[in-house]
Design an enzyme around this catalytic site. Structure first.
Site, short mmCIF file in Angstrom:
data_model
loop_
_atom_site.label_atom_id
_atom_site.label_comp_id
_atom_site.label_asym_id
_atom_site.label_seq_id
_atom_site.Cartn_x
_atom_site.Cartn_y
_atom_site.Cartn_z
CG ASP A 88 -2.20 -1.23 6.02
OD1 ASP A 88 -2.23 -2.05 6.95
OD2 ASP A 88 -1.49 -0.20 6.05
CG ASP A 91 5.35 -7.36 8.75
OD1 ASP A 91 5.84 -8.26 8.08
OD2 ASP A 91 6.05 -6.54 9.37
CE LYS A 119 5.54 -6.72 4.05
NZ LYS A 119 6.38 -5.74 4.80
CG PHE A 140 8.53 -0.96 4.17
CD1 PHE A 140 8.09 -1.37 5.42
CD2 PHE A 140 8.16 0.29 3.71
CE1 PHE A 140 7.30 -0.53 6.20
CE2 PHE A 140 7.38 1.13 4.48
CZ PHE A 140 6.95 0.72 5.73
CG ASP A 147 2.73 5.20 6.70
OD1 ASP A 147 2.33 4.03 6.92
OD2 ASP A 147 3.31 5.88 7.54
NE ARG A 153 -0.83 7.30 6.21
CZ ARG A 153 -0.56 6.20 6.91
NH1 ARG A 153 -0.86 5.02 6.43
NH2 ARG A 153 0.02 6.28 8.10
P1 IMP Z 1 1.93 -6.27 12.01
O1 IMP Z 1 1.29 -5.82 13.29
O2 IMP Z 1 3.37 -6.67 12.20
O3 IMP Z 1 1.15 -7.33 11.27
O4 IMP Z 1 2.03 -5.02 11.08
C1 IMP Z 1 0.90 -4.48 10.56
C2 IMP Z 1 1.02 -2.98 10.41
O5 IMP Z 1 2.37 -2.57 10.11
C3 IMP Z 1 0.18 -2.60 9.24
O6 IMP Z 1 -1.09 -2.19 9.66
C4 IMP Z 1 0.99 -1.49 8.60
O7 IMP Z 1 0.55 -0.25 9.11
C5 IMP Z 1 2.42 -1.69 9.02
N1 IMP Z 1 3.23 -2.33 7.94
C6 IMP Z 1 3.72 -3.59 7.91
N2 IMP Z 1 4.40 -3.82 6.78
C7 IMP Z 1 4.33 -2.69 6.06
C8 IMP Z 1 4.83 -2.31 4.75
O8 IMP Z 1 5.47 -3.07 4.00
N3 IMP Z 1 4.54 -1.04 4.37
C9 IMP Z 1 3.83 -0.15 5.13
N4 IMP Z 1 3.34 -0.47 6.34
C10 IMP Z 1 3.59 -1.72 6.81
MG MG Z 2 -1.72 -0.15 9.54
#
Ligand code: IMP
Ligand code: MG
Length: 161
Positions: A88, A91, A119, A140, A147, A153
């Protein structure tokens, strides 16, 4: 709750991304559950590809715990295969880079990564996906699979919490 990306804009951009991806041939498209379920089904509709699922968890409230739990996965089937890994949102990139490494370690010949939302200015950014539908800021977001503690969702658009 403020709409950030409408249903119509999601549909149009995901159709474009599907056309862009059609230049590549993947054996498997892999959905990262739960968040990618809506994006994944719209993206892969009509694609000539096998599908599979992995399930992970790293977030509590609006913060990453920094620790990726793999709740469901069968990495062995990706041995010798080309894989498109679909999530999805990217981040920090921890989720995608960890999963990509595991699929490569299982013997995949290539792994491309694709997200609905990126992001680019995220804190501790360690990884950039190969494909993204939209760049967003550090807010966020929820909806279209994403979610906040398992809520929202099923919203058909992306909103800022
Ligand atoms: P990362 O591992 O830091 O890249 O984060 C990725 C995971 O964090 C994604 O698969 C999402 O499930 C969750 N996530 C990160 N940012 C958001 C947001 O703004 N809304 C909802 N879920 C997020
Ligand atoms: Mg995720």
């Amino acid at each position: 709750m403020q709409t950030l990306i409408s249903t119509a804009d999601l549909q149009a951009r995901i159709a474009d991304l599907r056309s862009e991806l059609a230049k590549n041939k993947y054996d498997y498209a892999v959905c990262v559950l739960n968040g990618a379920y809506q994006f994944f089904s719209m993206l892969t509709m009509t694609m000539d590809v096998n599908i599979d699922f992995v399930k992970v968890k790293s977030y509590v409230d609006t913060k990453s715990t920094g620790n990726l739990q793999i709740l469901l996965a069968d990495f062995d089937k990706f041995n010798g295969k080309t894989v498109l890994l679909v999530d999805d949102i990217c981040d920090s990139g921890l989720t995608l880079s960890s999963l990509r490494n595991k699929i490569i370690s299982a013997g995949a010949t290539s792994v491309d990564t694709c997200v609905l939302l990126n992001k680019p200015n995220a804190h501790n950014k360690t990884f950039e996906p190969n494909y993204h539908a939209f760049n967003i800021g550090n807010e966020f977001v929820i909806g279209f699979g994403l979610d906040y503690n398992e809520k929202y969702r099923t919203l058909p658009y992306i909103a800022v919490l």
